[in-house]
Structure formats: structure tokens, C-alpha cells
Design an enzyme around this catalytic site. Structure first.
Site, PDB file in Angstrom:
ATOM      1  N   GLU A 462       0.824  -1.211   0.000  1.00  0.00           N
ATOM      2  CA  GLU A 462       0.000   0.000   0.000  1.00  0.00           C
ATOM      3  C   GLU A 462       0.857   1.259   0.000  1.00  0.00           C
ATOM      4  O   GLU A 462       0.476   2.280  -0.587  1.00  0.00           O
ATOM      5  CB  GLU A 462      -0.960  -0.010   1.195  1.00  0.00           C
ATOM      6  CG  GLU A 462      -1.963  -1.156   1.199  1.00  0.00           C
ATOM      7  CD  GLU A 462      -2.773  -1.253  -0.090  1.00  0.00           C
ATOM      8  OE1 GLU A 462      -2.987  -0.217  -0.745  1.00  0.00           O
ATOM      9  OE2 GLU A 462      -3.191  -2.377  -0.427  1.00  0.00           O
ATOM     10  N   HIS A 468       3.312   6.365  -5.520  1.00  0.00           N
ATOM     11  CA  HIS A 468       2.818   6.702  -6.856  1.00  0.00           C
ATOM     12  C   HIS A 468       2.027   8.004  -6.806  1.00  0.00           C
ATOM     13  O   HIS A 468       2.080   8.822  -7.742  1.00  0.00           O
ATOM     14  CB  HIS A 468       1.953   5.546  -7.367  1.00  0.00           C
ATOM     15  CG  HIS A 468       1.811   5.478  -8.848  1.00  0.00           C
ATOM     16  ND1 HIS A 468       1.063   4.509  -9.478  1.00  0.00           N
ATOM     17  CD2 HIS A 468       2.296   6.250  -9.856  1.00  0.00           C
ATOM     18  CE1 HIS A 468       1.114   4.677 -10.785  1.00  0.00           C
ATOM     19  NE2 HIS A 468       1.844   5.736 -11.038  1.00  0.00           N
TER      20      HIS A 468
END
Length: 670
Positions: A462, A468
């Protein structure tokens, strides 16, 4: 008075002022935000000036700021800290929002302006990112049904509204089943369980207001119970309850909902001219076609099943040696696999777990991000939506980059699983905004909180999604961060898992909860040597779910999804002692919304790339090679959806990968 959700947030980094927001604020905030967004869309659609990129596409990018604020706050708390009021609001909001966005995609004057800009694109002197946003905007409207007329247009709007309602119902039914069931444990029932499982069961009992320890349907509690409980009768009871979520009859049964969702998806695809929903959905993914997805999955299924079948024979022999006759059952596999791991690798989860403290694993994830990308993390003292949450400011070279929020513990108000979301995404238009990113997990509470190795991998996974989002560096929010193809979005998350297995990371951060001593080198070696242990089981349970998902959407919608599920599993020779990772009635990835529908395969598609991408580091200067880290950020983490995934990956690696690295990484290569 101004609604606190819609007011200017005079908080550090404009984080939502959760302490000033009540459930009573959401309806009025949504009402006002929808009115404001409709007015913005009407102005764009009715603009008397000739359509161009600025007054049409960029104007749409800038619209809806109030609505974004409302939805980011509401869906954060609705998923991670629900209550009856929020569940009722979600049932009300879902069809309203579906109708709102269907009205926008069906706005003929607006679509005509977008189409005009699209037709004139070659003469507009747009940069690459603007061309990409224009293409995605035009394609999104077409795929949403903007070109439909008359009855077809009305039917599409009806389908979208009904799907939104059904997805909400599916999620809330699943949460209700997970919240309602628990199994009381007597002191005798605790015999044979490691201390960390006993402590988690006692903590769960307090949370459930039970008279003693309990097993709940939280993965972080039920999986270790299935691994360690010598009581076969209790394992069976717990396993059957876990796999029956959404299929218990009554008001929370999801089987009829799943059937209706599949029918509506097929109708939607056929209205748009596609042979199947899978053909429609996969057109914009890296895979492109159902055939390519099936080919990948079967390349992995064959060696994985062979490994699982061989493992089943060994586990059956162990069970029979314990005096248990009959075939190996699904509630036996984890128990005997754990015994086998201890025998073959001299690795005991109960001995390993004290070295995997939650706080130290968070620190490990942060330190890897610092070494790779120069990010630094400082705790933030700000009001959040739950006392379990914590926040950090993320900086680089002294400059603010993002806010990161972690919500790690399981509770009855939180839906199952783990996820990453952005309360605010990075963008430079219409003004610069930095991201606010949340990781939500369901780890068992403890003092200190201890993780299984799988939990630690989830934490890194996660956090890869969070990177990202945090490192995104694009102009337009619509292509920011994780706004990429579904079968590309898991690349950064799965790639980041590899740093958990870097020996120097475990040497530094895997320290004993009581003594503070680092993990002994022989244990560390055993952990790494056992990384692929039971990989036949893990791969089979995942690929089976992906194949069922594909089959549901590849042809005509099944009248009875449970019958179709059974046919698929029989057709591939599903081992009797392994269940699907997500059976249909609790397959939230596929039925809670359209995100992973016909796309559950994407974890495997991304794994083909993540195995190859980490090999690029190993082939260079090692896991923290600065040139590879720079290339990863420059070509993948910072670029969002600004280019096609194939182009981004090739820019990073120089080529596209094959399945060989994946099979090797899973220990399934011949």
C-alpha cells in the site's frame, strides 16, 4: 453559516478539518456542491465562444472543486469508519452521484464541444500531456455513452444508477456480515495458540464487547487462528463463516446482487457495441483483450496447480499422521502448511512475529523511500477521522511534497482489506496542489502491534501506491498519481514489496518487541529462504478468482453466478482443499464497483512487470541503485497516466517483460 466541508480549510496543508465536520454536514454539502458543479458544466457547454482546449477541456479539469472536497471526505470515512448514519448516506448518495455524472456524460452540447476539439487536435499546438488529456476525455465520454440517443441513452443512465446502488448494497452487506459474526473462545480453546494470536483474540473480544476472547472475520485474526489452532472443529467453524460472507441468506445475501450486476454490465457493453463486458473493459488496459488475459493466467495456473497438488499430498500425509482420516480440507491447509514450514525451514511464525513490529515496519518503508527518492517523514499533529489514524508531512530537500495518513488497525466500522486513496491528488492546474494520501489496513491491534510477514508485505504494498501518488508530477489531476490503466496501477505497489525482502532492511528494522535485538541472521536467512513457501497455494487461490472474474464477464451474463463459478473451478481442476481467495458473494474487488471488474487479473499482469523491474535494480548497483531509482521515479512514479503504460515501462526498462521473471520469482519455473 458556511458548511465546514465547503469552507476554506485553514488547517495545516489544507487537510480536511475532521474535528469540525459531522455526519449532518454531508447532505447539505453534497447538495450545494452538485448545484455548483452543474452550473460550471452548463457554463462550459453553453459557452458561445468556439470550443478549444482551454475553454472546454481545461475548464472541465478546473470544475468540481467543491464536489471533490465533499466526496474525498465522505468516502474516506464511509470506507474506513462507517456507522449507520454514513451507511444510510451512502445508499442515498450513490444513485444521486451516478445520475449526476451520467447527466454530464450525456450532455450533448458538452460532448459536441469535446468532439470538436478532438477533431481539431492536430491544429491546436498542444503539448504531449494536453494531447493525452484530450484523448482520455473524449474516449471517456464515448465509452460512457455520450454518443447514444433516445432509448439507448435512457437505458444507459438507468443502468449506471442501478449499478451504483447495487455496488453500495454489496459492500454494506459484506460489512454487515463481517461485523455480525464472531466466535467465542474459552480458555481451553486458546490452547496451542501463540501469544500474539491470544492477545489479538482478547483485544477483539473487548472491541466486540464479548465476555472473553473471540475470533472475528478480520483476515489478520482469522488467518493466524487457522494456522495455529489445533482444534479442527473450531477451524472448520471459523473457515466456513469466513467463506460464507455475503451468502448467509436474508437481507445481507449478495448472490442475487452479483447476478443483477453481471446482467447490467453485459447490457451496458452491448449498448456501446461490444460483444461482452470483458471486451469493453479490457480495451483500455494493457492486456487489451480477454484472450491475452486468459493466456497469462493459464501460463501461471498450470505450474501453480502442479505445485499445489504436490504440496497437498505432503500435507495429507502429515494430517493422517496426526490420526485424522479422510481428505485434506480447506480448514486444514494453513494449519499443516505452518507445521510443514516449521519442519522444512525451521521457521516458526510465533517466533518471527515479535520481530515485525508495526512501527518498525512503517519506519522501514519510510527509510527505503528516503534512500531511493530522498523523501523525509515528520509526524503531524492534526485532527483526523479516527483516533487510530496518524499523519506525517512528507518533504524532500526541505520542500513540502505531501501529507501521508496511516490507518492501520482492524475495527468493526472498517471494511475489510487494505487500500490506498488520495483525499487530494497532485496537480498544477488550475493551481498547484500537493497530495494528501491515505493507507488503510486491517492489522490486529496489540501493544505493541505485531505483524505477520504477509501483513508487512501488505504495508509495503500500500505504501508503494502512496509513493505513486506522492511523487506524481503532472499538470492535470485527471492523469495524476494512480490514474493509470488498472493492470499498470499495481506495478508500483507490488514492486515496492521487494524492498521488504532486502536483507539489510530486515537487519535494521526487524527488531524484537521486548529485547530490541535485531532478527538473528539465521532467522533472517530462513525468512528469505521461505519467501516462496506455499506459493502453489497462494497462486492457485488468486488465479482461480481471476479466472472466475474473467469468465463472468467474457460472454453472456450467467443466470446463476454460483453455478458458473462452480463450472469454472471444475474446468480448471481446482484442488478441493483450496478455496478461491475471493468467492463471488464477498468478491468486493469485482462487485463493490467497476474498478476491478474483469480486471482482477491485473495483480498478476503487474507482477510480470514488478519482477522484471526489481531485476533491473539487482542487475545494476543493487536494491538502492540511484540511477535505477531515478529512472523509476522519472518514467513511472512521477508520470501518472500521461503516457501509455507500455511506453512508460519501456522508457524505464528498455523493453517489455515476459512471464519468465514472474514464474522464477514465485518459485514456479521448471
Amino acid at each position: 453559516m458556511t458548511n465546514p466541508i465547503l469552507a476554506d480549510w485553514a488547517t495545516p496543508f489544507a487537510i480536511a478539518p475532521f474535528d469540525a465536520i459531522s455526519d449532518d454536514d454531508f447532505t447539505s454539502a453534497l447538495d450545494q456542491a452538485l448545484v455548483a458543479h452543474n452550473a460550471e458544466i452548463d457554463r462550459i457547454a453553453g459557452n458561445p465562444e468556439a470550443p478549444d482546449f482551454a475553454n472546454t477541456v481545461e475548464a472541465m479539469e478546473a470544475a468540481g472543486a467543491d464536489l471533490d472536497k465533499v466526496l474525498s471526505v465522505f468516502f474516506t470515512v464511509a470506507g474506513a469508519d462507517s456507522n449507520p448514519a454514513r451507511e444510510a448516506l451512502q445508499r442515498d448518495f450513490s444513485p444521486r452521484l451516478a445520475a449526476h455524472f451520467a447527466d454530464i456524460s450525456g450532455n450533448k452540447p458538452l460532448f459536441q464541444r469535446i468532439a470538436a476539439v478532438w477533431q481539431a487536435r492536430d491544429s491546436l499546438d498542444l503539448n504531449d500531456e494536453q494531447q493525452r488529456v484530450l484523448m482520455l476525455t473524449h474516449r471517456g465520454f464515448v465509452r460512457a455513452g455520450a454518443a447514444l440517443e433516445g432509448d439507448a441513452e435512457a437505458r444507459m443512465k438507468e443502468i449506471k444508477g442501478r449499478l451504483a446502488t447495487l455496488g453500495t448494497d454489496f459492500t454494506q452487506n459484506l460489512l454487515a456480515d463481517e461485523r455480525a459474526w464472531f466466535m467465542d473462545l474459552s480458555e481451553d480453546d486458546l490452547e496451542g495458540l501463540p501469544d500474539f494470536v491470544v492477545e489479538a483474540a482478547r483485544s477483539a473480544g473487548v472491541e466486540k464487547e464479548a465476555t472473553g476472547p473471540v475470533v472475528t472475520l478480520s483476515r489478520s485474526l482469522i488467518v493466524p487462528f487457522l494456522q495455529f489452532s489445533p482444534r479442527r472443529d473450531l477451524r472448520e467453524k471459523a473457515y466456513r463463516a469466513w467463506t460464507a460472507r455475503g451468502a448467509n441468506g436474508g437481507d445481507t445475501d449478495n448472490r442475487g446482487i452479483a447476478a443483477e450486476i453481471l446482467t447490467l454490465r453485459e447490457d451496458r457493453a452491448r449498448l456501446l457495441g461490444y460483444d461482452s463486458f470483458a471486451a469493453y473493459k479490457l480495451e483500455t488496459e494493457m492486456a487489451r483483450t480477454p484472450e491475452r488475459v486468459r493466456d497469462l493466467l493459464m501460463q501461471v495456473w498450470t505450474p501453480a496447480k502442479a505445485q499445489a497438488d504436490a504440496d497437498a499430498e505432503k500435507l495429507t500425509a502429515m494430517m493422517q499422521a496426526d490420526g485424522v482420516n479422510g481428505p485434506l480440507a480447506a480448514w486444514d491447509w494453513r494449519y499443516y502448511a505452518e507445521k510443514r514450514r516449521k519442519d522444512e525451514h525451521d521457521l516458526d511464525e510465533a517466533e518471527l512475529k515479535p520481530y515485525l513490529q508495526l512501527d518498525r515496519m512503517i519506519e522501514a518503508a519510510f527509510t527505503c523511500a528516503n534512500r531511493l527518492f530522498g523523501l523525509e517523514f515528520a509526524p503531524l499533529d492534526v485532527p483526523l477521522y479516527h483516533a487510530d489514524c496518524r499523519a506525517w508531512e512528507v518533504t524532500r530537500d526541505g520542500a513540502h511534497v505531501a501529507v501521508f495518513i496511516g490507518d492501520y488497525f482492524a475495527r468493526g466500522s472498517k471494511r475489510s482489506g487494505a487500500w490506498c486513496s488520495a483525499m487530494r491528488s497532485q496537480a498544477k492546474f488550475p493551481q498547484t496542489q500537493t497530495p494528501v494520501v491515505i493507507n488503510v489496513c486491517n492489522f490486529a491491534k496489540g501493544d505493541p502491534a505485531l505483524l505477520s510477514y504477509d501483513d508487512a508485505r501488505t504495508l509495503f504494498h500500500e505504501f508503494g501506491h502512496a509513493l505513486h501518488q506522492m511523487l506524481s508530477d503532472v499538470t492535470y489531476e485527471s492523469i495524476s498519481g494512480t490514474s493509470v490503466a488498472r493492470d499498470f496501477v499495481e506495478l508500483p505497489s507490488q514492486l515496492y514489496e521487494h524492498w521488504l525482502e532486502v536483507p539489510e532492511v530486515l537487519e535494521e528494522f526487524a527488531t524484537h518487541a521486548e529485547t530490541g535485538a535485531p532478527m538473528p541472521r539465521d532467522m533472517l536467512d530462513k525468512v528469505l529462504a521461505a519467501a516462496n513457501f506455499d506459493m502453489g497455494f497462494q497462486t492457485v487461490e488468486y488465479v482461480a478468482s481471476a479466472l472466475v472474474d474473467l469468465a463472468f464477464h467474457e460472454g453472456a451474463a450467467p443466470a446463476d453466478p454460483m453455478v458458473r463459478q462452480g463450472e469454472v473451478l471444475a474446468g480448471i481442476g481446482m484442488p478441493a482443499a483450496i478455496g478461491m481467495r475471493h468467492a463471488t458473494p464477498h468478491f468486493a474487488h469485482v462487485f463493490a464497483g467497476d474498478g476491478y471488474s474483469s480486471g482482477y487479473y491485473s495483480y498478476m499482469w503487474s507482477e510480470v512487470m514488478d519482477a522484471d523491474a526489481f531485476a533491473a535494480f539487482e542487475e545494476a548497483g543493487g536494491a538502492f541503485d540511484p540511477e535505477r531509482a531515478h529512472a523509476l521515479e522519472a518514467h513511472i512514479l512521477s508520470t501518472g497516466g500521461s503516457k501509455e503504460p507500455e511506453e512508460l515501462y519501456t522508457a524505464f526498462r528498455g523493453r517489455l517483460p515476459g512471464v519468465e521473471a514472474l514464474l522464477k520469482g514465485r518459485g514456479l519455473a521448471a
